[in-house]
Design an enzyme around this catalytic site. Structure first.
Site, PDB file in Angstrom:
ATOM      1  N   HIS A 161       2.743  12.197  -3.095  1.00  0.00           N
ATOM      2  CA  HIS A 161       3.614  13.107  -2.321  1.00  0.00           C
ATOM      3  C   HIS A 161       3.605  14.529  -2.873  1.00  0.00           C
ATOM      4  CE1 HIS A 161       5.153   9.933   0.198  1.00  0.00           C
ATOM      5  NE2 HIS A 161       5.627   9.245  -0.828  1.00  0.00           N
ATOM      6  N   ASP A 197      -0.723   3.295   0.121  1.00  0.00           N
ATOM      7  CA  ASP A 197       0.728   3.252  -0.074  1.00  0.00           C
ATOM      8  C   ASP A 197       1.410   3.167   1.294  1.00  0.00           C
ATOM      9  OD1 ASP A 197       2.892   4.201  -2.434  1.00  0.00           O
ATOM     10  OD2 ASP A 197       3.519   4.775  -0.409  1.00  0.00           O
ATOM     11  N   HIS A 199       3.912   4.767   2.323  1.00  0.00           N
ATOM     12  CA  HIS A 199       4.285   6.100   2.799  1.00  0.00           C
ATOM     13  C   HIS A 199       3.055   6.999   2.915  1.00  0.00           C
ATOM     14  CE1 HIS A 199       7.777   4.461   0.488  1.00  0.00           C
ATOM     15  NE2 HIS A 199       8.447   4.889   1.540  1.00  0.00           N
ATOM     16  N   ASP A 286       3.929  -0.886  -1.999  1.00  0.00           N
ATOM     17  CA  ASP A 286       5.195  -0.957  -1.256  1.00  0.00           C
ATOM     18  C   ASP A 286       5.007  -1.432   0.179  1.00  0.00           C
ATOM     19  OD1 ASP A 286       3.914   1.488  -0.914  1.00  0.00           O
ATOM     20  OD2 ASP A 286       5.664   2.701  -1.463  1.00  0.00           O
TER      21      ASP A 286
HETATM   22  N1  Q9C Z   1      15.611   5.047   2.774  1.00  0.00           N
HETATM   23  C1  Q9C Z   1       6.337   6.568  -3.169  1.00  0.00           C
HETATM   24  O1  Q9C Z   1       6.210   5.442  -2.729  1.00  0.00           O
HETATM   25  N2  Q9C Z   1      12.925   7.622  -0.286  1.00  0.00           N
HETATM   26  N3  Q9C Z   1       7.370   7.355  -2.819  1.00  0.00           N
HETATM   27  C2  Q9C Z   1      12.945   6.957   0.961  1.00  0.00           C
HETATM   28  C3  Q9C Z   1      14.321   5.594   2.516  1.00  0.00           C
HETATM   29  C4  Q9C Z   1      11.711   8.236  -0.706  1.00  0.00           C
HETATM   30  C5  Q9C Z   1       8.364   6.905  -1.896  1.00  0.00           C
HETATM   31  C6  Q9C Z   1      14.312   6.405   1.238  1.00  0.00           C
HETATM   32  C7  Q9C Z   1      10.535   7.310  -0.799  1.00  0.00           C
HETATM   33  C8  Q9C Z   1       9.437   7.892  -1.630  1.00  0.00           C
HETATM   34  C9  Q9C Z   1       5.361   7.097  -4.169  1.00  0.00           C
HETATM   35 ZN    ZN Z   2       5.300   4.674  -1.122  1.00  0.00          ZN
END
Ligand code: Q9C
Ligand code: ZN
Length: 345
Positions: A161, A197, A199, A286
């Site tokens: 990110h 990932d 995301h 994830d």
């Molecule tokens: N309710 C990585 O997997 N928060 N970052 C989301 C949703 C941020 C994930 C909350 C998620 C970041 C590296």
């Molecule tokens: Zn992620």
């Protein structure tokens, strides 16, 4: 397979993050790395070694110098000059009608300028952990450059990110981008970053968006319904010389292995066509069915199948840990990807 890790990466210990409108215990915690280390060691994936040190020039291939200086000096300024001891979060952002060309003088303004979310606290050990995580990625890349067929950088904090001058999503330095530049600096002409990932890897995409030498492919939850909300749509294909070198495959909530596998086959076909010298895998776990912040349905055996599919690309491969927050199973899922790869390679 060489495994790279340093216990310095445990020094980032976030307490709380904003999630769904409330503060929750942070999910990107040191135990994640310890579980992965334990599982890959017990599975006999390979031997663990410490990262080499990383210098400023290696970081500046990817990141803005003022951004690096801000992160480097942040905790000293926050505590010694501002007199604060709690971990830091930004409050407001330069969206729409606000100016984005002004870099604030105040530390709270700087936090808002360089950060894009309220889920990524900075604490006393954050910079040390982040820079060591980047060193772990660069070292894993260098093992492959030196002739290893694969390497695993047990990166924590994660990186995908983080943009050139932007942190968020638990990420401060873009480990995969730093690894890619490391590979290109040794004379390789093409690198693919495949981001699995859950995301979208907004930082990695933005860093290489106009580049023809770095292919970026991401399979992730549809940004219309999932974080990071503002990047990762299918119509983002690259810009200028990089036109066609970015591929986004957004998938809906509830995606299970059969649907995921179809997306993966599409991605692997595009990697074959690009024919990179090195494949870098942004390895988020994830997508697992019981991940506490995610909504895909991959199961533990599916990660073996994923690893085997990556081996069939038949390119030198650098695996870098990204997300994955079901801490109890994270190690097993990660080891399965690497084991599936080794069994097929
Ligand atoms: N309710 C990585 O997997 N928060 N970052 C989301 C949703 C941020 C994930 C909350 C998620 C970041 C590296
Ligand atoms: Zn992620």
């Amino acid at each position: 397979m060489d495994i790279i890790f340093s216990r310095d990466q445990l020094k980032h210990r976030p307490g709380q993050e904003l999630s769904d409108g409330k503060f929750i215990d942070a999910v990107e915690i040191p135990a994640r790395a310890e579980m992965v280390l334990d599982a890959v060691t017990k599975a006999g994936i390979g031997t663990v070694s410490e990262p080499d040190t990383i210098d400023r020039a290696q970081l500046e291939r990817v990141h803005d110098g003022d951004y690096l200086s801000f992160l480097d000096g942040f905790w000293k300024r926050w505590t010694e000059i501002e007199g604060r001891s709690h971990e830091a979060l930004p409050l407001c952002w330069a969206v729409r009608s606000f100016r984005s060309d002004k870099i604030p003088a105040a530390i709270d303004g700087l936090l808002s300028y360089y950060c894009f979310d309220a889920g990524t606290p900075i604490g006393a050990g954050t910079w040390s952990a982040a820079i060591t995580s980047a060193a772990t990625a660069a070292t894993a890349a260098n093992r492959v450059i030196a002739g290893a067929s694969s390497a695993f950088g047990l990166c924590r904090p994660p990186g995908h990110h983080a943009g050139r001058d932007l942190y968020g999503g638990y990420c401060f330095l873009n480990n995969a981008a730093i690894a890619a530049e490391e590979v290109l600096a040794t004379g390789a002409s093409k690198v693919t970053i495949l981001d699995v990932d859950y995301h979208h890897g907004n930082g990695t995409q933005a860093i290489f968006y106009d580049r023809a030498d770095v292919q970026f492919i991401s399979i992730h939850a549809d940004p219309a319904t999932e974080y990071p909300h503002f990047l990762g749509y299918a119509d983002e294909c690259g810009h200028g010389g990089g036109q066609g070198a970015t591929l986004n495959i957004p998938l809906p909530f509830g995606t299970d292995w059969p649907a995921y596998s179809t997306a993966l086959d599409h991605a692997l076909g595009e990697i074959d066509k690009f024919a990179p010298d090195v494949l870098i895998v942004s390895l988020g776990l994830d997508t697992y069915k019981a991940d506490p912040i995610s909504n895909f349905k991959l199961d533990t055996p599916d990660f073996l199948t994923l690893g085997a599919a990556l081996a069939r690309i038949n390119r030198p491969t650098v695996f870098l840990l990204e997300g994955g927050y079901a801490v109890d199973v994270l190690g097993t899922n990660c080891a399965n990807v690497l084991q599936g790869y080794l069994d097929e390679a």
